[in-house]
Design an enzyme around this catalytic site. Sequence first.
Site, mmCIF file in Angstrom:
data_model
loop_
_atom_site.group_PDB
_atom_site.id
_atom_site.type_symbol
_atom_site.label_atom_id
_atom_site.label_comp_id
_atom_site.label_asym_id
_atom_site.label_seq_id
_atom_site.Cartn_x
_atom_site.Cartn_y
_atom_site.Cartn_z
ATOM 1 N N ASP A 1 71.696 21.698 114.209
ATOM 2 C CA ASP A 1 73.007 21.513 113.605
ATOM 3 C C ASP A 1 72.935 22.028 112.158
ATOM 4 O OD1 ASP A 1 75.612 20.878 113.159
ATOM 5 O OD2 ASP A 1 75.482 18.850 113.964
HETATM 6 C C1 BGC Z 1 78.650 19.779 113.153
HETATM 7 C C2 BGC Z 1 78.574 20.565 114.440
HETATM 8 C C3 BGC Z 1 79.172 21.925 114.251
HETATM 9 C C4 BGC Z 1 78.462 22.615 113.109
HETATM 10 C C5 BGC Z 1 78.953 24.021 112.846
HETATM 11 C C6 BGC Z 1 78.121 20.555 111.968
HETATM 12 O O1 BGC Z 1 78.361 19.911 110.771
HETATM 13 O O2 BGC Z 1 77.921 18.582 113.298
HETATM 14 O O3 BGC Z 1 79.232 19.858 115.455
HETATM 15 O O4 BGC Z 1 79.065 22.653 115.436
HETATM 16 O O5 BGC Z 1 78.656 21.860 111.927
HETATM 17 O O6 BGC Z 1 80.212 24.030 112.310
#
Ligand code: BGC
Length: 766
Positions: free
Chosen positions: A295
Site C-alpha cells: 500500500d
Molecule cells: C489506500 C489504498 C489505495 C492506495 C493508492 C492507499 O492510501 O490504502 O487503498 O489503493 O492508497 O491510492
Amino acid sequence: MKLPIVTVLVAISAILTTLISAQASEQEADKFITDLMNKMTLEEKLGQMNLLSIGSDVTGPIVSEGVDEKIRKGLVGGVFNTLTPQAIRKLQEMAVNETRLKIPLLFGYDVIHGHRTIFPINLGMSCSWDLDLIERTASAAAAEASAEGLNWVFSPMVDTARDPRWGRVMEGSGEDPYLGSEIAKAMVRGYQGDKSSQEKQRKDHVALDKVLACVKHCALYGAAEAGRDYNTVDMSQVRMFNEYMPPYKAAVDAGVASVMTSFNEINGVPATANKWLVDDVLRKKWEFKGFICTDYTAVNEMINHGVGDEAKVAELAINAGIDQDMVGELFLKYGVDLVKSGRVPQAQIDAACRRVLEAKYRLGLFENPYRFIDDERWKEQTMSADKLTLSKEAAIKSMVLLKNDNHTLPLNPKKKVAFVGPFVKDQRNLLGSWCAAGEWQKATSVWQALETKSQNILYAKGCNITDDDALIKRLNPDNAMLSKDEKSPQALLDEAIQVANQADTVVAILGEPFGMSGEASCRSEIGLFENQLNLLKALKKTGKPIVLVLMNGRPLTLKWESANIDSILETWFSGTKSGDAIVDILFGDANPSGKLTMSFPVNTGQIPIYYNAKNTGRPYNEKDKYRSKYLDAPNAPLYAFGHGLSYTTFEYGYIKLSSNILKPGETLTVSITVRNSGSVPGVETVQLYTRDLVGSITRPVKELKGFQKVALNPDETKTVTFKLTPADLKFYNSDIKLVNEAGEYQVFVGGSSDKVKDAKFTLRMD
Ligand code: BGC
C-alpha cells in the site's frame, strides 16, 4: 443423458487444444521474459519493482517526484493516478521510446465503485446481495477505465469489517466472510473476466474492455483496534482463517492478478514485511501466482512501526516476497546495496521483476503498449447510457428500508411533501468517498429528480450539514458542501418548520458528508450531528408524518430516530444516479429490496457488533445477572445483519429438509416457501444460516451459508431451495486445518439474521 461419442471426442480435443495452447503460450511468455531479463541490469529490475503516483491523489506522507526522469531511466514499473488517454499515452511513449529496453508501464487507479460513472459505495452495493449486478458494475468500471488507457485497478477491497467507526467500512462488503467472498469473486470476474476467459487471456492477452484487478488490503486491515485507521490488529489464527481471510482467498481463487498488502501488523509483523503472510499463506498455501504490491508508502511506514531503518525495512519487504513498492521508493534506493551485501538474494529480485513483467505480458503490452489507449473508445464508453442505467439500477437495489410504520412510504404524489435538509439539493456528497474519476457535477440530486416527478413539493434547507467549526476545519477542503449557509441556524430551522407545517408529509434528507467515511476518516461517535438531530426533533413536533432519508458511509447509531421517525430509508452514497433512484423509491416506482450487510448498533458502546458472534459460556438471559450483557443497552443491534423491509410483506413457511442426516458425498436440500402477503410486487433476499452446535473449537451462533433473491407478485408463493454439502460446513480448527466435524447442526432460513425459521440435522462423517 448419453452424448454421442463424436461430441465427446470433439469436446475432449477442444479442451486438450486449449490446454496445449495455454501451455505453449506460457512457454512463449517465459522465454520472452527470460530473454528480456537477461538484458536487464539490477537497477532496471528494481525499476520494475517501483510504483509511483502522478496526479492529485496523495494518501500518504510522500509525493512521487521527478517521475518523468525516472521513467526515462527505466526506473519505474508502473504509475497510478494518471488519467486521460492523452496523459497516459505520453508516459507510455516515454517508457517505450526513451528507455534502453522499451518496457511499457502499468497504469493503475483506484477504481473502487465505478470509474467515471459512479455506482453506490461498496457497502451499499453489498446490500443488494446481487452478485450478477455487482459483477456487471465491476465490468462496466473496467470498460470505462480501460478505455481511458488504465490497465490495473486497486480493487476489490474485501476487508471484513465489524467496527463502523472505521471510515473504510464504506469500501467493503460488511461483516460477513461468506458474502464478502462471493462479492470478491464477482468483482474479480467483472474486472478481469471469468476463469475460462482468463485462461484464454493467457494466450490472447487481456481483453480490451478488461483490466487487472488487485485485491486489498491483505490482510485483516478491517480489524484495526477501536476502529481507528492504520491502528494495530491482533487476532487469533482461528478467527483470522475462519472470519477474515476467506474473501482474500476467494479473490485469489477467482484468479485475481495482484494483491496489495495492508498497513497493519499481523502477529506483530507488519503485513508488508510478513513473510508468513506473503510467502507461506499467499504463495504456497493459496498458490497465488500474480504479483504483490504494497500500500501507499507502507514500506517506509515500517520505520514508524519500529522494525528497522530505511535499508532494513526495504530488505524485510523484499525478502518477504513483495514485488512492488508503492510510492516509497526504498527498493530502488537500497536494492543494489542490499543485493551486493548479500542481505537480499538476487533470486528474490529476479522473481519479483519476473512477476511484474508477467503481468505486462498478460496485458499484451509488449505486443502493443498502447492497446488500451483509444480516444474513440474512451468517448464511447465514458458515462454511456447503459452505464447510467446500470448506476440507477444499482442505486435502487442497494437502498435499505430500515423502518416503515403506517405505510408512510411510498409517498402519495397527490399530497404535498416538504423536502428538508442540506442533502436535498446536494450533488457532491452523492458520489461518496473513493469516487475515483467520477464528476459530482454530473450526479443527479434528489431535487433535480423531484422536479421531473412531482409538482407538489416544498423545500427548505433546514440546517447546515454541521455547525461544528472544529470538524469543518478538519474536513475542508475535502468537502466544500460544509461551508455554512449565510442564514443563521435559527433562520434555517424556522424556514423548515414553516414548510413542514404547509405539507402533508415531511421528508428529511440528512447524514454524513462524504469526507466522514473513507480512508483516514474514522469517527468515535457515529450518530447524526447534533444540529441535524435538533432539526429532526423540531420537525417531529409539527406532528406531521416524517420520512428520514439517510446519506452516509457507515452504519449509524439511530436510537432516537428509530423510536420517533415513521420511516427510515438508508441510501448510503449511491452514485451518479442517486437522486433518480431515491425519488423512484420514495414515490413507489421502485420497491426497496436491500438488506443490511453490517449491523447497526444501538450505541457506540456495543461495537464491535456482528451477527456471527460466539455464544460465550454465559449467553444473554434477561433473568440472570451474571450473564454476558450491558446494564444500559441490549445485546442485540438496532438493525440486524440481513434486515431490510419492502413495500410488501413476505411470509415464510416451515423449513423442509431432504433428510435429517448429511454424510460425505451427499447433498442436503433445505427448502422453504415464501409468499408475498402484501399488495405490490417485491423482491426478497432469502438467507440460509447454520450453527454447528458442538465443535472442537467454539463456533458462531449463526453463519451465512447461502442466499437467494426471489421476485414475487402479490399472493404469489415460491419454494426456495438451497443445497448444503459437508464442504459448506467446513471450518479451520485449532491446527488451522480445514475440517468437517460430525455432530448436530441447526439450520435457519429467513429474511434477516434475526428473523428465521429453524430446523436440525446431523452431519455424520462415517
Ligand atoms: C489506500 C489504498 C489505495 C492506495 C493508492 C492507499 O492510501 O490504502 O487503498 O489503493 O492508497 O491510492
